[in-house]
Design a protein around this motif. Sequence first.
Motif, PDB file in Angstrom:
ATOM      1  N   PRO A 214       0.855  -1.386  -0.003  1.00  0.00           N
ATOM      2  CA  PRO A 214      -0.117  -0.230  -0.037  1.00  0.00           C
ATOM      3  C   PRO A 214       0.852   1.342  -0.065  1.00  0.00           C
ATOM      4  CG  PRO A 214      -0.861  -1.639   1.497  1.00  0.00           C
ATOM      5  CD  PRO A 214       0.448  -2.010   1.079  1.00  0.00           C
ATOM      6  N   MET A 215       0.375   2.358  -0.882  1.00  0.00           N
ATOM      7  CA  MET A 215       1.363   3.575  -0.864  1.00  0.00           C
ATOM      8  C   MET A 215       1.482   4.288   0.444  1.00  0.00           C
ATOM      9  SD  MET A 215       0.721   6.707  -3.344  1.00  0.00           S
ATOM     10  CE  MET A 215      -0.873   7.226  -2.844  1.00  0.00           C
ATOM     11  N   HIS A 216       0.274   4.009   1.413  1.00  0.00           N
ATOM     12  CA  HIS A 216       0.321   4.748   2.757  1.00  0.00           C
ATOM     13  C   HIS A 216       1.590   3.962   3.412  1.00  0.00           C
ATOM     14  CE1 HIS A 216      -3.230   6.566   1.210  1.00  0.00           C
ATOM     15  NE2 HIS A 216      -3.345   7.400   2.414  1.00  0.00           N
ATOM     16  N   ASP A 217       1.656   2.835   3.244  1.00  0.00           N
ATOM     17  CA  ASP A 217       2.673   2.153   4.115  1.00  0.00           C
ATOM     18  C   ASP A 217       4.081   2.498   3.797  1.00  0.00           C
ATOM     19  OD1 ASP A 217       0.877   0.831   5.627  1.00  0.00           O
ATOM     20  OD2 ASP A 217       1.148  -1.186   4.643  1.00  0.00           O
ATOM     21  N   GLU A 218       4.171   2.566   2.238  1.00  0.00           N
ATOM     22  CA  GLU A 218       5.461   3.009   1.631  1.00  0.00           C
ATOM     23  C   GLU A 218       5.875   4.265   2.163  1.00  0.00           C
ATOM     24  OE1 GLU A 218       4.852   0.772  -2.813  1.00  0.00           O
ATOM     25  OE2 GLU A 218       5.246   2.910  -2.693  1.00  0.00           O
ATOM     26  N   ALA A 219       4.871   5.184   2.039  1.00  0.00           N
ATOM     27  CA  ALA A 219       5.340   6.695   2.498  1.00  0.00           C
ATOM     28  C   ALA A 219       5.613   6.567   3.934  1.00  0.00           C
ATOM     29  CB  ALA A 219       4.238   7.378   2.300  1.00  0.00           C
ATOM     30  N   TYR A 220       4.974   5.719   4.811  1.00  0.00           N
ATOM     31  CA  TYR A 220       5.458   5.871   6.243  1.00  0.00           C
ATOM     32  C   TYR A 220       6.645   5.115   6.466  1.00  0.00           C
ATOM     33  CZ  TYR A 220       5.379   4.375  11.042  1.00  0.00           C
ATOM     34  OH  TYR A 220       5.410   4.585  12.606  1.00  0.00           O
ATOM     35  N   PHE A 221       7.150   4.138   5.782  1.00  0.00           N
ATOM     36  CA  PHE A 221       8.343   3.532   6.202  1.00  0.00           C
ATOM     37  C   PHE A 221       9.314   4.264   5.516  1.00  0.00           C
ATOM     38  CE2 PHE A 221       6.877  -0.215   3.545  1.00  0.00           C
ATOM     39  CZ  PHE A 221       7.706   0.088   2.455  1.00  0.00           C
ATOM     40  N   TYR A 222       9.147   4.848   4.497  1.00  0.00           N
ATOM     41  CA  TYR A 222      10.233   5.737   3.648  1.00  0.00           C
ATOM     42  C   TYR A 222      10.507   7.020   4.739  1.00  0.00           C
ATOM     43  CZ  TYR A 222      12.318   8.962   0.522  1.00  0.00           C
ATOM     44  OH  TYR A 222      13.172   9.971  -0.039  1.00  0.00           O
ATOM     45  N   ASN A 223       9.677   7.572   5.142  1.00  0.00           N
ATOM     46  CA  ASN A 223      10.030   8.766   5.938  1.00  0.00           C
ATOM     47  C   ASN A 223      10.374   8.366   7.389  1.00  0.00           C
ATOM     48  OD1 ASN A 223       9.162  11.024   4.479  1.00  0.00           O
ATOM     49  ND2 ASN A 223       7.160   9.946   4.238  1.00  0.00           N
ATOM     50  N   LYS A 224       9.966   7.100   7.891  1.00  0.00           N
ATOM     51  CA  LYS A 224      10.381   6.633   9.188  1.00  0.00           C
ATOM     52  C   LYS A 224      11.890   6.406   9.161  1.00  0.00           C
ATOM     53  CE  LYS A 224       9.659   5.060  13.379  1.00  0.00           C
ATOM     54  NZ  LYS A 224       9.277   5.761  14.592  1.00  0.00           N
ATOM     55  N   LEU A 225      12.376   5.654   7.944  1.00  0.00           N
ATOM     56  CA  LEU A 225      13.716   5.467   8.058  1.00  0.00           C
ATOM     57  C   LEU A 225      14.525   6.736   7.829  1.00  0.00           C
ATOM     58  CD1 LEU A 225      13.639   2.622   5.495  1.00  0.00           C
ATOM     59  CD2 LEU A 225      13.861   2.393   8.028  1.00  0.00           C
ATOM     60  N   LYS A 226      14.174   7.867   6.986  1.00  0.00           N
ATOM     61  CA  LYS A 226      14.735   9.018   6.905  1.00  0.00           C
ATOM     62  C   LYS A 226      15.187   9.660   8.155  1.00  0.00           C
ATOM     63  CE  LYS A 226      15.415   9.187   2.439  1.00  0.00           C
ATOM     64  NZ  LYS A 226      16.787   9.085   1.539  1.00  0.00           N
ATOM     65  N   SER A 227      13.929   9.836   8.835  1.00  0.00           N
ATOM     66  CA  SER A 227      14.031  10.407  10.122  1.00  0.00           C
ATOM     67  C   SER A 227      14.791   9.914  11.342  1.00  0.00           C
ATOM     68  CB  SER A 227      12.742  10.648  10.644  1.00  0.00           C
ATOM     69  OG  SER A 227      11.925   9.836  11.147  1.00  0.00           O
ATOM     70  N   ASP A 228      14.430   8.366  11.574  1.00  0.00           N
ATOM     71  CA  ASP A 228      14.873   7.497  12.441  1.00  0.00           C
ATOM     72  C   ASP A 228      16.035   6.672  12.351  1.00  0.00           C
ATOM     73  OD1 ASP A 228      12.753   8.819  13.822  1.00  0.00           O
ATOM     74  OD2 ASP A 228      11.745   6.989  14.194  1.00  0.00           O
ATOM     75  N   TYR A 229      16.256   6.307  11.149  1.00  0.00           N
ATOM     76  CA  TYR A 229      17.411   5.374  10.709  1.00  0.00           C
ATOM     77  C   TYR A 229      18.015   5.886   9.306  1.00  0.00           C
ATOM     78  CZ  TYR A 229      14.594   2.529  13.704  1.00  0.00           C
ATOM     79  OH  TYR A 229      14.015   1.799  14.884  1.00  0.00           O
ATOM     80  N   PRO A 230      18.640   7.144   9.483  1.00  0.00           N
ATOM     81  CA  PRO A 230      19.195   7.727   8.108  1.00  0.00           C
ATOM     82  C   PRO A 230      20.331   6.968   7.494  1.00  0.00           C
ATOM     83  CG  PRO A 230      19.948   9.113  10.125  1.00  0.00           C
ATOM     84  CD  PRO A 230      18.815   7.856  10.587  1.00  0.00           C
ATOM     85  N   GLY A 231      21.336   5.939   8.233  1.00  0.00           N
ATOM     86  CA  GLY A 231      21.987   5.362   7.605  1.00  0.00           C
ATOM     87  C   GLY A 231      21.369   3.931   7.103  1.00  0.00           C
ATOM     88  N   VAL A 232      20.409   3.942   7.117  1.00  0.00           N
ATOM     89  CA  VAL A 232      19.724   2.542   6.416  1.00  0.00           C
ATOM     90  C   VAL A 232      19.225   3.141   4.861  1.00  0.00           C
ATOM     91  CG1 VAL A 232      17.976   0.706   6.589  1.00  0.00           C
ATOM     92  CG2 VAL A 232      19.064   1.607   8.438  1.00  0.00           C
ATOM     93  N   ARG A 233      19.820   2.164   3.817  1.00  0.00           N
ATOM     94  CA  ARG A 233      19.220   2.466   2.843  1.00  0.00           C
ATOM     95  C   ARG A 233      18.061   1.266   2.255  1.00  0.00           C
ATOM     96  NH1 ARG A 233      20.356   4.928  -1.807  1.00  0.00           N
ATOM     97  NH2 ARG A 233      22.442   5.487  -0.947  1.00  0.00           N
ATOM     98  N   LEU A 234      17.041   1.948   1.690  1.00  0.00           N
ATOM     99  CA  LEU A 234      15.817   1.169   1.279  1.00  0.00           C
ATOM    100  C   LEU A 234      15.857   0.902  -0.265  1.00  0.00           C
ATOM    101  CD1 LEU A 234      13.027  -0.086   1.546  1.00  0.00           C
ATOM    102  CD2 LEU A 234      12.117   1.928   1.426  1.00  0.00           C
ATOM    103  N   LEU A 235      15.637  -0.147  -0.873  1.00  0.00           N
ATOM    104  CA  LEU A 235      15.748  -0.342  -2.248  1.00  0.00           C
ATOM    105  C   LEU A 235      14.272  -0.916  -2.441  1.00  0.00           C
ATOM    106  CD1 LEU A 235      16.719  -0.315  -5.186  1.00  0.00           C
ATOM    107  CD2 LEU A 235      17.863  -2.480  -4.675  1.00  0.00           C
ATOM    108  N   GLY A 236      13.399  -0.507  -3.237  1.00  0.00           N
ATOM    109  CA  GLY A 236      12.007  -0.869  -3.588  1.00  0.00           C
ATOM    110  C   GLY A 236      11.084   0.071  -2.770  1.00  0.00           C
ATOM    111  N   PRO A 237       9.784  -0.666  -2.497  1.00  0.00           N
ATOM    112  CA  PRO A 237       9.475  -1.854  -2.700  1.00  0.00           C
ATOM    113  C   PRO A 237       9.092  -2.018  -4.261  1.00  0.00           C
ATOM    114  CG  PRO A 237       8.180  -0.878  -1.208  1.00  0.00           C
ATOM    115  CD  PRO A 237       9.021   0.107  -1.858  1.00  0.00           C
ATOM    116  N   ASN A 238       8.457  -3.468  -4.663  1.00  0.00           N
ATOM    117  CA  ASN A 238       8.365  -3.610  -6.048  1.00  0.00           C
ATOM    118  C   ASN A 238       9.404  -3.635  -7.118  1.00  0.00           C
ATOM    119  OD1 ASN A 238       6.877  -4.579  -8.328  1.00  0.00           O
ATOM    120  ND2 ASN A 238       5.633  -2.574  -8.481  1.00  0.00           N
ATOM    121  N   CYS A 239      10.554  -4.269  -6.610  1.00  0.00           N
ATOM    122  CA  CYS A 239      11.819  -4.108  -7.496  1.00  0.00           C
ATOM    123  C   CYS A 239      12.282  -5.463  -7.590  1.00  0.00           C
ATOM    124  CB  CYS A 239      12.889  -3.136  -6.882  1.00  0.00           C
ATOM    125  SG  CYS A 239      13.748  -3.763  -5.518  1.00  0.00           S
ATOM    126  N   PRO A 240      13.097  -5.509  -8.662  1.00  0.00           N
ATOM    127  CA  PRO A 240      13.929  -6.875  -8.665  1.00  0.00           C
ATOM    128  C   PRO A 240      15.197  -7.256  -7.908  1.00  0.00           C
ATOM    129  CG  PRO A 240      14.621  -5.323 -10.508  1.00  0.00           C
ATOM    130  CD  PRO A 240      13.618  -4.611  -9.793  1.00  0.00           C
TER     131      PRO A 240
END
Length: 294
Positions: free
Chosen positions: A101-127
């Motif tokens: 769900p797009m709302h979930d994507e937006a939530y964890f994307y921003n959560k990582l940016k604010s609370d875990y800036p050293g963690v890279r996210l690739l995807g979702p829905n990627c090979p």
Amino acid sequence: MSIFVDENTKVVYQGLTGSQGRYYGMLNRDYGTQVVAGTNPKKAGTDVEGVPIFATVADAVEATGANVSCVFIPAAGVRSAVLEAAEGGVELIVVITEGVPMHDEAYFYNKLKSDYPGVRLLGPNCPGLISPGKANIGITAGHIAKEGGPVGIVSRSGTLTYQALYELKQKDIGCTTCVGIGGDPVPGTSFIDCLAAFEQDPETEAVMMIGEIGGSAEEEAAEFIAANVTKPVVAYIAGLTAPPGKKMGHAGAIVSGGKGTAQAKMDALADANVRIGQSPSEAGDIMAEVVATL
């Protein structure tokens, strides 16, 4: 060299006990990737073909030194899985799952940016991504990629990720790393992120970029290339013949107000001195010409 992953990368699979996670996890291991753990709180203490299963990512990281997570679980659980992986201490989270769900994507994307800036996210829905000969994380077929550089690849389209790799291999051109960023509305890693990493990688001497209609990511990448990239870039944009006003493909392929069309993207990239192929094969031919001059 390579970007993001290499032969020292250790991967924990969230979903290794499921059918798809097991299938691709074992393929990745057979390729040579260090698949060191899986997670499933109900099956902790068991194993999948010799790979130990832990209750949480934190447990897996502590026991095995895993620094990358690959998420292969149903869409409804991805939000929790991403946060668990970040809290568990990995540096990169690769989410293969589609339909998040797009709302979930937006939530964890921003959560990582604010609370875990050293963690890279690739995807979702990627090979996923592959550094040929070093590590393959996700669903890319390893045999279509030639190792040894000098080309880095970044692609929004999963299928065209594979074709780009194969086009180059047919021409005996190796790849440093190929990154499939996915085409969902909130991608964790962007074209710009990959272009910046390739610019800094001494063994990547040219970049192939595969885009598609919808959104503004390619236009933003064009601005970044013009200002920051010194290496030659070759691009292909899918969707040139898409009917005007019609939504094509996945959630990210939305064209509005004349922006996001294939032609607009091609024009922006051309203005940044990027060479454009009219087909994936032509982009491969152009890249072969570029590599011959390196």
